[in-house]
Motif scaffolding. Structure first.
Motif, PDB file in Angstrom:
ATOM      1  N   GLY A  42       0.848 -20.184  -1.483  1.00 48.34           N
ATOM      2  CA  GLY A  42       1.829 -19.509  -0.934  1.00 48.34           C
ATOM      3  C   GLY A  42       2.938 -19.304   0.411  1.00 48.34           C
ATOM      4  O   GLY A  42       3.668 -18.298   0.630  1.00 48.34           O
ATOM      5  N   ASN A  43       3.031 -20.528   0.885  1.00 51.04           N
ATOM      6  CA  ASN A  43       3.342 -20.141   1.983  1.00 51.04           C
ATOM      7  C   ASN A  43       3.984 -22.165   2.104  1.00 51.04           C
ATOM      8  O   ASN A  43       3.350 -23.279   1.929  1.00 51.04           O
ATOM      9  CB  ASN A  43       2.915 -19.759   3.278  1.00 51.04           C
ATOM     10  CG  ASN A  43       2.993 -19.478   4.290  1.00 51.04           C
ATOM     11  OD1 ASN A  43       4.481 -19.429   4.657  1.00 51.04           O
ATOM     12  ND2 ASN A  43       2.819 -20.221   6.022  1.00 51.04           N
ATOM     13  N   GLY A  44       5.681 -21.733   2.369  1.00 45.87           N
ATOM     14  CA  GLY A  44       5.802 -23.209   2.747  1.00 45.87           C
ATOM     15  C   GLY A  44       7.496 -23.398   2.966  1.00 45.87           C
ATOM     16  O   GLY A  44       8.061 -22.133   3.602  1.00 45.87           O
ATOM     17  N   SER A  45       7.803 -23.634   2.491  1.00 48.82           N
ATOM     18  CA  SER A  45       9.526 -24.169   2.996  1.00 48.82           C
ATOM     19  C   SER A  45      10.390 -23.398   2.386  1.00 48.82           C
ATOM     20  O   SER A  45      11.804 -22.743   2.866  1.00 48.82           O
ATOM     21  CB  SER A  45      10.098 -25.534   2.860  1.00 48.82           C
ATOM     22  OG  SER A  45      10.049 -25.846   2.027  1.00 48.82           O
ATOM     23  N   SER A  46      10.068 -22.588   1.310  1.00 46.57           N
ATOM     24  CA  SER A  46      10.807 -22.134   0.439  1.00 46.57           C
ATOM     25  C   SER A  46      10.314 -21.296  -0.229  1.00 46.57           C
ATOM     26  O   SER A  46       9.306 -21.573  -0.873  1.00 46.57           O
ATOM     27  CB  SER A  46      12.643 -22.252   0.107  1.00 46.57           C
ATOM     28  OG  SER A  46      11.794 -23.164  -1.132  1.00 46.57           O
ATOM     29  N   LEU A  47      10.907 -20.058  -0.997  1.00 48.13           N
ATOM     30  CA  LEU A  47      10.180 -19.365  -2.090  1.00 48.13           C
ATOM     31  C   LEU A  47       9.979 -20.414  -3.556  1.00 48.13           C
ATOM     32  O   LEU A  47       8.904 -20.575  -4.437  1.00 48.13           O
ATOM     33  CB  LEU A  47      10.428 -18.525  -2.415  1.00 48.13           C
ATOM     34  CG  LEU A  47      10.031 -16.812  -1.892  1.00 48.13           C
ATOM     35  CD1 LEU A  47      10.727 -16.043  -1.892  1.00 48.13           C
ATOM     36  CD2 LEU A  47       8.792 -16.854  -2.062  1.00 48.13           C
ATOM     37  N   ALA A  48      11.137 -21.034  -3.740  1.00 45.66           N
ATOM     38  CA  ALA A  48      11.525 -21.841  -4.876  1.00 45.66           C
ATOM     39  C   ALA A  48      10.791 -23.606  -4.874  1.00 45.66           C
ATOM     40  O   ALA A  48       9.972 -23.555  -5.673  1.00 45.66           O
ATOM     41  CB  ALA A  48      12.923 -22.174  -5.185  1.00 45.66           C
ATOM     42  N   TYR A  49       9.805 -23.852  -3.335  1.00 46.07           N
ATOM     43  CA  TYR A  49       9.319 -24.865  -3.211  1.00 46.07           C
ATOM     44  C   TYR A  49       7.999 -24.480  -3.365  1.00 46.07           C
ATOM     45  O   TYR A  49       7.425 -25.381  -3.983  1.00 46.07           O
ATOM     46  CB  TYR A  49       9.955 -25.582  -1.590  1.00 46.07           C
ATOM     47  CG  TYR A  49       8.698 -26.652  -1.235  1.00 46.07           C
ATOM     48  CD1 TYR A  49       8.611 -27.440  -1.697  1.00 46.07           C
ATOM     49  CD2 TYR A  49       8.143 -25.775  -0.538  1.00 46.07           C
ATOM     50  CE1 TYR A  49       8.369 -28.887  -1.786  1.00 46.07           C
ATOM     51  CE2 TYR A  49       6.504 -26.850  -0.186  1.00 46.07           C
ATOM     52  CZ  TYR A  49       7.511 -28.430  -0.410  1.00 46.07           C
ATOM     53  OH  TYR A  49       6.192 -29.180  -0.273  1.00 46.07           O
ATOM     54  N   ILE A  50       7.719 -23.653  -2.956  1.00 52.09           N
ATOM     55  CA  ILE A  50       6.206 -22.658  -3.112  1.00 52.09           C
ATOM     56  C   ILE A  50       5.799 -22.769  -5.017  1.00 52.09           C
ATOM     57  O   ILE A  50       4.839 -22.975  -5.353  1.00 52.09           O
ATOM     58  CB  ILE A  50       5.960 -22.103  -2.436  1.00 52.09           C
ATOM     59  CG1 ILE A  50       6.287 -21.231  -1.043  1.00 52.09           C
ATOM     60  CG2 ILE A  50       4.568 -20.481  -3.096  1.00 52.09           C
ATOM     61  CD1 ILE A  50       6.029 -20.121  -0.123  1.00 52.09           C
ATOM     62  N   ALA A  51       6.584 -22.098  -5.613  1.00 54.21           N
ATOM     63  CA  ALA A  51       6.452 -21.437  -6.295  1.00 54.21           C
ATOM     64  C   ALA A  51       6.651 -22.954  -7.465  1.00 54.21           C
ATOM     65  O   ALA A  51       5.413 -23.066  -8.458  1.00 54.21           O
ATOM     66  CB  ALA A  51       7.810 -21.191  -7.477  1.00 54.21           C
ATOM     67  N   SER A  52       7.485 -24.120  -7.004  1.00 54.07           N
ATOM     68  CA  SER A  52       7.197 -25.837  -7.788  1.00 54.07           C
ATOM     69  C   SER A  52       5.978 -26.262  -7.669  1.00 54.07           C
ATOM     70  O   SER A  52       5.420 -26.801  -8.595  1.00 54.07           O
ATOM     71  CB  SER A  52       8.591 -26.347  -7.452  1.00 54.07           C
ATOM     72  OG  SER A  52       7.895 -27.049  -6.334  1.00 54.07           O
ATOM     73  N   LYS A  53       5.616 -26.156  -6.293  1.00 54.93           N
ATOM     74  CA  LYS A  53       4.576 -27.287  -5.410  1.00 54.93           C
ATOM     75  C   LYS A  53       3.023 -26.279  -7.260  1.00 54.93           C
ATOM     76  O   LYS A  53       1.784 -26.651  -7.718  1.00 54.93           O
ATOM     77  CB  LYS A  53       3.747 -27.070  -4.832  1.00 54.93           C
ATOM     78  CG  LYS A  53       5.360 -28.184  -4.014  1.00 54.93           C
ATOM     79  CD  LYS A  53       4.641 -29.349  -3.967  1.00 54.93           C
ATOM     80  CE  LYS A  53       6.074 -29.947  -4.043  1.00 54.93           C
ATOM     81  NZ  LYS A  53       6.114 -31.583  -3.775  1.00 54.93           N
ATOM     82  N   GLY A  54       3.047 -24.900  -7.358  1.00 50.87           N
ATOM     83  CA  GLY A  54       1.672 -24.008  -8.181  1.00 50.87           C
ATOM     84  C   GLY A  54       2.112 -24.699  -9.491  1.00 50.87           C
ATOM     85  O   GLY A  54       0.889 -25.161 -10.357  1.00 50.87           O
ATOM     86  N   THR A  71      11.708 -31.820  -3.324  1.00 51.79           N
ATOM     87  CA  THR A  71      13.133 -31.406  -2.487  1.00 51.79           C
ATOM     88  C   THR A  71      12.929 -30.144  -1.985  1.00 51.79           C
ATOM     89  O   THR A  71      11.496 -30.080  -2.913  1.00 51.79           O
ATOM     90  CB  THR A  71      14.412 -32.174  -3.681  1.00 51.79           C
ATOM     91  OG1 THR A  71      15.589 -31.281  -2.821  1.00 51.79           O
ATOM     92  CG2 THR A  71      14.567 -30.613  -4.380  1.00 51.79           C
ATOM     93  N   THR A  72      13.224 -29.631  -0.935  1.00 48.98           N
ATOM     94  CA  THR A  72      13.238 -28.407  -1.396  1.00 48.98           C
ATOM     95  C   THR A  72      14.406 -27.285  -0.095  1.00 48.98           C
ATOM     96  O   THR A  72      15.776 -28.600  -0.571  1.00 48.98           O
ATOM     97  CB  THR A  72      12.101 -28.091  -0.233  1.00 48.98           C
ATOM     98  OG1 THR A  72      11.982 -26.325   0.000  1.00 48.98           O
ATOM     99  CG2 THR A  72      12.675 -28.660   1.653  1.00 48.98           C
ATOM    100  N   GLN A  73      14.627 -26.308   0.054  1.00 50.48           N
ATOM    101  CA  GLN A  73      16.507 -25.532   0.291  1.00 50.48           C
ATOM    102  C   GLN A  73      15.469 -24.838   1.544  1.00 50.48           C
ATOM    103  O   GLN A  73      13.873 -23.963   1.426  1.00 50.48           O
ATOM    104  CB  GLN A  73      16.444 -24.965  -0.304  1.00 50.48           C
ATOM    105  CG  GLN A  73      17.298 -24.066   0.002  1.00 50.48           C
ATOM    106  CD  GLN A  73      18.087 -23.056  -0.465  1.00 50.48           C
ATOM    107  OE1 GLN A  73      17.871 -22.594  -1.993  1.00 50.48           O
ATOM    108  NE2 GLN A  73      19.714 -22.440  -0.496  1.00 50.48           N
ATOM    109  N   PHE A  74      15.203 -25.078   2.865  1.00 53.65           N
ATOM    110  CA  PHE A  74      14.510 -24.495   3.744  1.00 53.65           C
ATOM    111  C   PHE A  74      15.260 -23.289   3.942  1.00 53.65           C
ATOM    112  O   PHE A  74      16.368 -23.063   4.791  1.00 53.65           O
ATOM    113  CB  PHE A  74      14.727 -25.379   5.203  1.00 53.65           C
ATOM    114  CG  PHE A  74      14.112 -26.857   5.006  1.00 53.65           C
ATOM    115  CD1 PHE A  74      12.950 -26.333   5.620  1.00 53.65           C
ATOM    116  CD2 PHE A  74      14.575 -27.431   4.833  1.00 53.65           C
ATOM    117  CE1 PHE A  74      11.560 -27.857   5.700  1.00 53.65           C
ATOM    118  CE2 PHE A  74      13.639 -28.828   4.796  1.00 53.65           C
ATOM    119  CZ  PHE A  74      12.259 -28.887   5.460  1.00 53.65           C
ATOM    120  N   THR A  75      14.708 -21.699   3.293  1.00 54.41           N
ATOM    121  CA  THR A  75      14.704 -20.518   4.144  1.00 54.41           C
ATOM    122  C   THR A  75      14.081 -19.903   4.658  1.00 54.41           C
ATOM    123  O   THR A  75      12.664 -20.170   4.822  1.00 54.41           O
ATOM    124  CB  THR A  75      15.244 -19.896   2.624  1.00 54.41           C
ATOM    125  OG1 THR A  75      14.142 -19.744   1.467  1.00 54.41           O
ATOM    126  CG2 THR A  75      15.843 -20.812   1.911  1.00 54.41           C
TER     127      THR A  75
END
Length: 263
Positions: free
Chosen positions: A153-165, A95-99
């Motif tokens: 470090g690039n993606g649909s939201s900061l939360a998404y980026i951090a979660s995939k890391g 999941t993500t949040q597009f921001t």
């Protein structure tokens, strides 16, 4: 229905649509019975199961949220009760949040927890629930569907980026901990032409982002769900000496295009 005479048994979270559904079809064609987990996409999951059964495989749609540990344990139990084993776990639920990334006010702690609960904690809970049965298999494998958002470090939201890391790091740790009985790898897709992306961005915005991604990529294109799923199936079934690997499939986006020098 027992799994005798079949290649094995697989459980795919988020298996009703996109990469998960494509992977389910590929495993069924390889002779696997497949359990398709879904959270909300009931109609799509049931359609996927119907298509799998047409290949001769047995298939099962299981509703549940990977963010709920009881659901994770129940899903694994249903699979083992039906087929007596579990050989492959593909963690495709996400999941993500597009921001707008530049807007640091766009997400709060609740947003981060919601994304991490699915993308990181959910994956951990599924692996934990399945680990005993995967270990008993002589070909136990886990494939996590991650993203290049982690390393870039690039993606649909900061939360998404951090979660995939975090998911990438956890993949390495789990690979080490579950070896030598179970292999654990991850696929890191770039941009995918999927309903998930189109719904999140909107058709017009998606077209623009996809065009920019393709123009920046060495191969000049984005990926289909089937192309990402093919990588996941390679890791799950064929890459018998690979574990702890983060396999990027991004059309050469992180590689970039060659610099054109004028004479």
């Amino acid at each position: 229905m027992a799994s005798e005479g079949r290649a094995g048994v697989a459980l795919i979270t988020g298996g009703g649509t996109g990469v998960g559904a494509a992977a389910a079809g590929m495993l069924a064609k390889r002779g696997y019975h497949v359990a398709v987990n879904y959270s909300r996409s009931a109609a799509e999951a049931k359609a996927t199961v119907a298509a799998l059964k047409e290949t001769g495989a047995d298939a099962l749609a299981i509703q549940g949220s990977v963010a709920d540990d009881a659901d994770c344990r129940r899903m694994v139990s249903e699979v083992v009760e039906r087929w007596g084993r579990l050989d492959i776990l593909i963690n495709s639920a996400g999941t993500t949040q597009f921001t707008a990334l530049a807007n640091l006010q766009a997400q709060n702690s609740e947003d981060f927890h919601r994304v991490f609960d699915v993308n990181v904690v959910g994956t951990y809970q599924m692996v934990r629930a399945a680990s005993e049965h995967l270990t008993r298999s002589n070909k136990g494998a886990v494939v996590n569907i991650s993203s290049i958002a982690g390393p870039t470090g690039n993606g649909s939201s900061l939360a998404y980026i951090a979660s995939k890391g975090a998911l990438n790091s956890m993949t390495l740790a789990l690979a080490r901990l579950l070896a030598p009985k179970v292999r654990v790898n991850a696929v890191l897709p770039g941009m995918i032409s999927s309903r998930w992306m189109k719904d999140g961005l909107g058709e017009e915005a998606f077209a623009g982002v996809a065009r920019g991604f393709a123009e920046a990529s060495a191969l000049g294109d984005i990926s289909s769900p089937e192309e990402i799923a093919a990588g996941a199936i390679f890791l799950a079934c064929d890459a018998t000496k690979m574990t702890g690997q983060l396999m990027t499939i991004d059309g050469g986006y992180t590689l970039g295009r060659a610099v054109k020098l004028s004479k």
